[in-house]
Motif scaffolding. Sequence first.
Motif, PDB file in Angstrom:
ATOM      1  N   GLY A 750      45.755  47.186  43.159  1.00  0.00           N
ATOM      2  CA  GLY A 750      47.129  47.604  42.922  1.00  0.00           C
ATOM      3  C   GLY A 750      47.300  48.143  41.514  1.00  0.00           C
ATOM      4  O   GLY A 750      46.644  47.687  40.562  1.00  0.00           O
ATOM      5  N   THR A 751      48.198  49.098  41.359  1.00  0.00           N
ATOM      6  CA  THR A 751      48.396  49.710  40.027  1.00  0.00           C
ATOM      7  C   THR A 751      49.036  48.746  39.045  1.00  0.00           C
ATOM      8  O   THR A 751      48.918  48.909  37.825  1.00  0.00           O
ATOM      9  CB  THR A 751      49.258  50.976  40.147  1.00  0.00           C
ATOM     10  N   TRP A 752      49.747  47.729  39.548  1.00  0.00           N
ATOM     11  CA  TRP A 752      50.360  46.730  38.673  1.00  0.00           C
ATOM     12  C   TRP A 752      49.484  45.470  38.506  1.00  0.00           C
ATOM     13  O   TRP A 752      49.892  44.512  37.866  1.00  0.00           O
ATOM     14  CB  TRP A 752      51.737  46.329  39.208  1.00  0.00           C
ATOM     15  N   ASP A 753      48.341  45.477  39.096  1.00  0.00           N
ATOM     16  CA  ASP A 753      47.408  44.348  39.005  1.00  0.00           C
ATOM     17  C   ASP A 753      46.614  44.475  37.698  1.00  0.00           C
ATOM     18  O   ASP A 753      46.038  45.537  37.415  1.00  0.00           O
ATOM     19  CB  ASP A 753      46.451  44.381  40.209  1.00  0.00           C
ATOM     20  N   HIS A 756      43.245  46.007  37.558  1.00  0.00           N
ATOM     21  CA  HIS A 756      43.059  47.450  37.618  1.00  0.00           C
ATOM     22  C   HIS A 756      42.394  47.970  36.340  1.00  0.00           C
ATOM     23  O   HIS A 756      41.332  48.609  36.380  1.00  0.00           O
ATOM     24  CB  HIS A 756      44.426  48.127  37.848  1.00  0.00           C
ATOM     25  N   LYS A 757      43.000  47.675  35.213  1.00  0.00           N
ATOM     26  CA  LYS A 757      42.462  48.188  33.956  1.00  0.00           C
ATOM     27  C   LYS A 757      41.386  47.293  33.353  1.00  0.00           C
ATOM     28  O   LYS A 757      40.459  47.778  32.693  1.00  0.00           O
ATOM     29  CB  LYS A 757      43.605  48.382  32.956  1.00  0.00           C
ATOM     30  N   LEU A 761      38.601  49.453  36.775  1.00  0.00           N
ATOM     31  CA  LEU A 761      38.303  50.744  36.149  1.00  0.00           C
ATOM     32  C   LEU A 761      37.010  50.719  35.335  1.00  0.00           C
ATOM     33  O   LEU A 761      36.185  51.648  35.460  1.00  0.00           O
ATOM     34  CB  LEU A 761      39.478  51.186  35.269  1.00  0.00           C
ATOM     35  N   LEU A 778      44.033  53.081  45.308  1.00  0.00           N
ATOM     36  CA  LEU A 778      45.069  52.366  44.564  1.00  0.00           C
ATOM     37  C   LEU A 778      46.287  52.111  45.447  1.00  0.00           C
ATOM     38  O   LEU A 778      46.653  52.961  46.266  1.00  0.00           O
ATOM     39  CB  LEU A 778      45.488  53.171  43.342  1.00  0.00           C
ATOM     40  N   GLU A 779      46.863  50.924  45.266  1.00  0.00           N
ATOM     41  CA  GLU A 779      48.112  50.592  45.948  1.00  0.00           C
ATOM     42  C   GLU A 779      49.222  50.646  44.908  1.00  0.00           C
ATOM     43  O   GLU A 779      49.228  49.875  43.948  1.00  0.00           O
ATOM     44  CB  GLU A 779      48.032  49.197  46.570  1.00  0.00           C
ATOM     45  N   ASP A 780      50.145  51.570  45.103  1.00  0.00           N
ATOM     46  CA  ASP A 780      51.176  51.813  44.107  1.00  0.00           C
ATOM     47  C   ASP A 780      52.074  50.591  43.935  1.00  0.00           C
ATOM     48  O   ASP A 780      52.563  50.009  44.903  1.00  0.00           O
ATOM     49  CB  ASP A 780      52.010  53.026  44.530  1.00  0.00           C
ATOM     50  N   ARG A 781      52.245  50.200  42.675  1.00  0.00           N
ATOM     51  CA  ARG A 781      53.167  49.137  42.278  1.00  0.00           C
ATOM     52  C   ARG A 781      52.835  47.762  42.900  1.00  0.00           C
ATOM     53  O   ARG A 781      53.701  46.922  43.036  1.00  0.00           O
ATOM     54  CB  ARG A 781      54.608  49.525  42.605  1.00  0.00           C
ATOM     55  N   ASN A 783      50.789  44.149  42.656  1.00  0.00           N
ATOM     56  CA  ASN A 783      50.100  43.285  41.696  1.00  0.00           C
ATOM     57  C   ASN A 783      49.068  42.414  42.425  1.00  0.00           C
ATOM     58  O   ASN A 783      48.858  42.547  43.628  1.00  0.00           O
ATOM     59  CB  ASN A 783      51.092  42.439  40.908  1.00  0.00           C
TER      60      ASN A 783
END
Length: 896
Positions: A750-753, A756-757, A761, A778-781, A783
Amino acid sequence: MVNTKKALTALDEEKIQKLMRILPKSRNKDPLAAAKNIMGNKYPLPPFGVIRYPKGILWNEDKSRSFLRLIHGHTFLGCLTDAYEETKEEQYKDKAIGLVKDWIQKNPYPNGSNEMAFHDETTAMRLQYWLRLYILAKDKLASSDEQLIVENMAKTANLLSQDDFHSTNTNHGMFQDISLLAYAMYFEEADDESDHYRDIALKRLVDYFTYVYTEEGVHKEHSPSYHFLVSNYLNKLVVWLKDLSPNHAKFFVDLFKKTEKYATYIIRPDGLFPPLCDTESKPVVNSSYRSLYKSEEFLYSVHQGKAGRMPLEKDAVFKDSGYAIFRSGWERKEKETYVLFSAAYHTSYHKHSDDLNMHIYSNGDIITEAGPNGYNYKDKFTKYAYSSFGHNTLIVDGRGLPRVDHQHEKVYIKDYQLTEDYSEATGVNERYSGVTHTRNVRYNKQLEHITVRDQVASEDTHQYKLFWHVAPDLEVHVRDQIVELFRNNNKVAELEITSTTDVNIRAVREQTVPHVQGWVFPKMESKKPATVLELDFSSGKESVEVVTEFRLANYKIAARDQGPFELESHYQSMNGVKYHFVPAADEKLQDKLVIVFSALANKYHYVYNYMKTLEEVGANKLFILDDFGEQGSYYLGKNRNHVIETSVSSLIQYIMSKHGFTHKNVMTVGSSKGGYAALYYGIKYHFGQVIAGAPQSKLGDFLIDQAEHVNIAEYISGSDNVNKEYLNQILFNLLDQPVDSAPDIRLYVGTWDYHHKSHVLPLYHQLKDRGYKVTLDLEDRANHKDLKGYFPLYLGRTISEILDVQYVENVPFKIKRALLKDNESYFIARCDTEGHGNLEYAYYIYKDDKIVHKTSYIEEEIFRYKPRAKGEYRCRIFVRNQYKQKAVRDTNSVFI
């Protein structure tokens, strides 16, 4: 020469009856039925069943010592004499005399037909059966038969009186002396040696009882049933000797009183003897000992509270005798907890190699031991039964202690303490050369926890084993350092092993090679499989401590209501691994294997993941459990040894080999911790596909800094040297492998997880840089908490795409009704749903089958629309949950 005429009048009837009470009777519950069988040459010989001798007893047959003891001891005469006494039918007397004559003819002294013919105890037993037969039948015997049996009784008495035949300071010697004394009493005027025999027997008996009981009144042979047996004879002697020798009788009376406390406390809450040494675990109430003592406390113990009065004290420690007995109480009867700790080596007879042994009973057997298998010491199961391997004790360098080495002073209880809340005792065993084993047993009665602290000290390096023999009706599941015990799918106990060194735990059952292990003997020469926990560890020139905590309540791993292990199989390699394999349901996918690794869960809560998600996927599925440590080991290992990985890899190779799967047809999947494992195993072992949902990649950063799972970091890297960089590099170090046979990798996050970073990545870029075929979805928004909803859908869709099969999505809600209603100036579109989830609604308005208006997703179940022209209207309603699963339904049509 014995004068038989004088023997007829030597004793008055009262003395004869007292004498008869100590002479043995039938060993069968129905003596008359047993005697009738014997008349047909079928001999009931408990515990060996009915033995047929159509042509007469084979005195020299090759059978166990335990069996031959009964045959040459003439125990069958008990049935015949009981039957003759009851019925007065001479056939029973004649059969008995015939058997005695046959034995005399075929068993000349000193060798007989068999080694047991003139065995010390067997000879004594035989004389007692002969004497009872003679007393009952002497008036009906032919003179030649009478002369034969009297002469042979006299010869036997003479043999028993010889010092070189006497088994001094053993219960066998006691039987010899009681037999000799009985003979001397009955033939006191008929045999000139009777006074001599009586004096010898009485002196020996006083010496024996003085020797064989401790100052605490406990029989030294370390076998509870023999305490009862010998105390029973002691009691008979009390009654018997009041007339014969009052001075000696006082000694026996005083000693007998001291024997009662141990007899009261040693009985388990279920009324059975504990299976210690040569004692079989049998109900005391069914034995001849049920009325041995007259006190209310003893009766309460024997009858499990149905009679008598409850003892005032729960615990009893006999320090010099080597017994500590702890109880939770008496009121709940067979449901109480009973802990028996024994540390004693006083004599050689009936002694097993069981130093610092322990038993636990709590509403049923929990920790037991092999028990006795008889006296055929050539039999491998008998050897096992009395060896250290058959008991809850210590093994050093693969060897146990000898049964007998006369180092009596080197096993003892050092100290103990009894309180209302807890009881404890410490025992020491110094019989191993250069090794001291100290065991502390502490029973916390409030928590129902029993802690056993084993300390082993030596100046040399050794390999050790500790055994815990689990009751045979318990199901055993080893989860790393915690072992769960179940009876009928109900959890009854939990063991946790901690140590100052690495301990490997192995469950052994029904083993015969390389040595016997994993058996119990409910009765002699009758075996039954049982599980033994082997704790393996080593130590250098320092002491090592192993702590085993038995939890009978207040478990760390919660007990489950349903049957616990329908979905678990056990694979044993260097470590045991739990798994569940589901064979392919789709014939087209029989060559495909999906391996599923589990995500992180709460402490001591070990679960398989995605069984429901993959239920409709027709490929082969292998679910592997990570139940190592408090929360798992990432399928890697403990203290950097990677033994767990080796075992998991071995399991996978076993499944692949058994079913013929190739590496390219193996897919590894998982999320979070399971995603890490899917990547690790998929890359390292060159499988075909990897699907990883929000995986960690830098374990050190995650476990120590981000998620505060230092416990897992310590487990994997070692608590003495928790190295974050070591943990961070475990996965990345694999990426230098050749990529020409690397898996196709799909990463999902998820992009809010924060994964992710922080984790996905960095891993994605390194995989790309090194030439791996990898995609990032990616799953938008979303977590990390959203992963439990999103990833199952992603997993199902992705696997179906890879396997090229239709994906049937399980939507957890449905539209019950979709309605469009004309409300004069506007329409009302209404949607009624059932199910669960945070639902959103989108409304598409159709006029004459063409869209004239549509909304984005809103939270309202009702939508109002004002039509602008005449025509036929309807509404299509879309419903979705937070994971973007959808349901669609059209309303009715309305004409304007």
